[in-house]
Structure formats: structure tokens, C-alpha cells
Design an enzyme around this catalytic site. Sequence first.
Site, PDB file in Angstrom:
ATOM      1  N   GLU A 108       0.838  -1.205   0.000  1.00 24.76           N
ATOM      2  CA  GLU A 108       0.000   0.000   0.000  1.00 24.76           C
ATOM      3  C   GLU A 108       0.870   1.250   0.000  1.00 24.76           C
ATOM      4  O   GLU A 108       1.457   1.624   1.032  1.00 24.76           O
ATOM      5  CB  GLU A 108      -0.934   0.023   1.219  1.00 24.76           C
ATOM      6  CG  GLU A 108      -1.854   1.234   1.218  1.00 24.76           C
ATOM      7  CD  GLU A 108      -2.690   1.352   2.473  1.00 24.76           C
ATOM      8  OE1 GLU A 108      -3.246   2.448   2.693  1.00 24.76           O
ATOM      9  OE2 GLU A 108      -2.784   0.379   3.237  1.00 24.76           O
ATOM     10  N   LYS A 239      -9.431 -14.430  16.576  1.00 25.22           N
ATOM     11  CA  LYS A 239      -9.557 -14.010  15.180  1.00 25.22           C
ATOM     12  C   LYS A 239     -10.828 -13.205  14.908  1.00 25.22           C
ATOM     13  O   LYS A 239     -11.375 -13.252  13.810  1.00 25.22           O
ATOM     14  CB  LYS A 239      -9.523 -15.224  14.232  1.00 25.22           C
ATOM     15  CG  LYS A 239      -8.310 -16.130  14.385  1.00 25.22           C
ATOM     16  CD  LYS A 239      -7.033 -15.437  13.988  1.00 25.22           C
ATOM     17  CE  LYS A 239      -5.867 -16.403  13.807  1.00 25.22           C
ATOM     18  NZ  LYS A 239      -5.514 -17.169  14.995  1.00 25.22           N
ATOM     19  N   ASP A 313       1.104 -13.936  13.564  1.00 24.56           N
ATOM     20  CA  ASP A 313      -0.108 -14.511  12.982  1.00 24.56           C
ATOM     21  C   ASP A 313      -0.956 -13.342  12.477  1.00 24.56           C
ATOM     22  O   ASP A 313      -1.652 -12.680  13.244  1.00 24.56           O
ATOM     23  CB  ASP A 313      -0.866 -15.313  14.045  1.00 24.56           C
ATOM     24  CG  ASP A 313      -2.079 -16.042  13.489  1.00 24.56           C
ATOM     25  OD1 ASP A 313      -2.540 -15.682  12.386  1.00 24.56           O
ATOM     26  OD2 ASP A 313      -2.571 -16.963  14.152  1.00 24.56           O
ATOM     27  N   HIS A 404      -2.411  10.316  -1.004  1.00 18.16           N
ATOM     28  CA  HIS A 404      -2.585   9.045  -1.714  1.00 18.16           C
ATOM     29  C   HIS A 404      -2.312   9.203  -3.211  1.00 18.16           C
ATOM     30  O   HIS A 404      -1.812   8.277  -3.852  1.00 18.16           O
ATOM     31  CB  HIS A 404      -3.995   8.485  -1.467  1.00 18.16           C
ATOM     32  CG  HIS A 404      -4.119   7.809  -0.139  1.00 18.16           C
ATOM     33  ND1 HIS A 404      -4.227   8.508   1.033  1.00 18.16           N
ATOM     34  CD2 HIS A 404      -4.125   6.493   0.203  1.00 18.16           C
ATOM     35  CE1 HIS A 404      -4.315   7.656   2.045  1.00 18.16           C
ATOM     36  NE2 HIS A 404      -4.252   6.431   1.577  1.00 18.16           N
TER      37      HIS A 404
END
Length: 411
Positions: A108, A239, A313, A404
Site C-alpha cells: 500500500e 480471530k 499470525d 494518496h
Amino acid sequence: MSALQDLEQLLDEIKNKPLSKSLPETLPSEIPVSVEGIRKRLAFLLEKTDHDFPYLSGKQQFSDVSRLEGNIENYIGMSMVPTGVIGPVSVLGSMAKGDFYIPLATSEGSLLASYHRGARACYLAGGATSVCLIDGVQRSPVFKFDNLGNLGTFLVWIISQLEEFRRITESASRYAKLIDMKSNIEGNHLILTFEYHTGDASGQNMVTICTDAICRYIIQNAPVQPKFWFIESNFSGDKKATSQSFANVRGKKVTAEITLSQKIVHDVLKTSPEHMAEYWRSSTIGTIQSGSIGAQGHYANGLTALFIATGQDVACVSEASVGITRMELTADGDLYVSVTLPNLIVGTVGGGTALPTQKECLELIGCAGAGKTRKFAEICGALVLAGEISIAAALSAGRFTAAHQKFGRKR
């Protein structure tokens, strides 16, 4: 030195933290990427940290596939994610003390530029205070019974077995320590939440193995047998973002803060404390209306990039990115900013932390191996703080789109 003396020393350091300091020699930056720029940055990092990066730089190729055991199945090759650095990020914590060049892996554009700017503002303001407060990892098995009477008999027996459960935990793992057990009843369903310390591992596998050993003891010895049981009830928050985030801890709970002077906000962030505070108030109202858990800008951006770089993770970003950002004006017209992350699931041993480039990235911030997880969590807090400051500044000044367009588009 006793734990109390350590705490008193930390509190004194926080109270007496400098309000400003000069920025050291800056990291060579560039747009677009060039071979010469890469060389300069690697040379800069070698000089500043005394760390070389043979795998990350491509000088050494990964060929020992036996090192992937426990990390992957049906392996066919490596997915290459661009990795850069920001910093220095100055941190004052219980374990993280000093200046760090933080590795971030992402595709990104604009992400590193934004976090780097936030880190610069924090450095000039004397550095971020970031403290790991508490830690714990849970597993929540569920048991079903014929009726509440049998469930109650079962639970009364369970409560009497806590010391035996601790003994079983110590037998099942060299590192895990059972610290608490809670119960939740819904009809004829009983959920038991076992909470553990997991040392320097993130701990999901560890707590699963320990809880399974406890549950098998329960089934063999309980005065009442459940109709069935499952090792995870989907109650622990594994999660996923949950409403329990701020009542408990999952992984490490970290809070970080800084006060930015009007001059730093104007000169570095190109906005004003008033505009940033107003943006925070308005965006928090939007967050409440959206039903989001927590109120923050983009914790997931920095945490995901750091997790990829350091072998965490990555799916745990789903809960780790829950948190609260606060921005408010001080009596002097400066800007106070804090972030609180109650669910940082991180580790410095196990998982992907021993893979070649991931280990190099952990070594870069002095967090490879045992005894470094709290330090790593405090660095995470400082990173998130820098990111929240920079994105709020861009949005409050109307520069978010332009950033951006400048950094995030192919030319």
C-alpha cells in the site's frame, strides 16, 4: 531490583520525559524506489543498528525448506511483499526504551510515508510513552447438558479443580501458566474460559493444547457427563473483534500517549491542534453511528505491515486492531494523543518469527527470541500512535487525498 522498584523507576522516567528533542540523522527517503536508495538505507541501518539483512536484501537466498516445518503445507514458494522502514520511533516503556527503526511490509503506497511522518512528530515531542499493562490469552470450551441441574453439579465440581487444572497446564507446556477461569451459562450450555500467560509466544496453539488436556481430565473425572463438548465455543475472541475487548485482555494490553506542541503540529503535520481535536470528535461520532467496536482510525494498517514483516499470525489483526484513540487540547493549546490496544496477540518466539526475513526484522528492533514480547508490544503501541497522529493530521488539513495521489498510485 524488585518489581516495585522497577515500576517506581518507570513512573519517574515517564513524569520526567523530555517535552522535545532534536531529530538525529534522518533515514534516506525517496520516491520512487531506486537501487541506489536501497543501498543507502541498508548502509544507514547497518551503521545505526549494527544489523545486516542478507535475506531481506536478497544477498542470501532461502533454500533450506526444512525450516518451514510447522509453518506451511503444500509449499510451492514465497510470496514477496515489499518491506521498508520508518523511524526513528522513540519509545519509553517498561521494556522498550530507546529509538527504533521499524520494519513494515506492505504493498500500500503512502502507508510508510504516513507512519514515518507521525514518528517524526512524536520524536520531536520527546518520544512516545508506551506501556504494556497486562497480558493473557484465552480458550473457551463449551459443554452441553440435559438441564441446568446437571450443569450446576458439573460447575460446582469444576470450581474445586482449579489447582489441578494448573498442574495439568504445567505438564502440558513448559511456558503456559493458567491464571484464571471464568464461566458463562446460557440455558443448558456452559462456557468455561481459561486464561493463560504464554511467555514470549503469541500462544494460540499453546492454550489450545493446555485446554484440551484440561478438558480430557474433566471428561474422565467429572461427576456429571456433558452430552457433548467442543474445545472452542467461539467465545474467546480468537480471530475476531468482540464486545469483550475493553472488559478483558486478549494477548497484551498496551496504552501509549504523547503531547504534541502547537509548533510540531504546525511544522511537521501541517495542521493545528484545534483542527485535529475537532476531527477526532467528529470521526468518533461517525464511529459510534457505524456500530464499530472501539474508536480508531487505522490501527490495522500499521499492525498488519509489522505483523507480516516480523512473522506474527497476521489474522490476529482482526482482534489486535480494536482500540481507542483519543485526541484533545491541553490547557496550553497543545495536542494530547493516546491510543489503547487491549488485544495485541504478538510473540517473539514460535510461529513465523524464526523464518529468515522475519527474524532479521525482529533483530532490527531488538525483539528476536525469548524475553522480548512485552518490548515488542510496546513498540506496536508507539507505531499505532504515530499512524493515528499522521492520518488525523492529513484528514483534518484536507491533505488525505493528495497524499494518496502522490504516494499510492503508479505513474
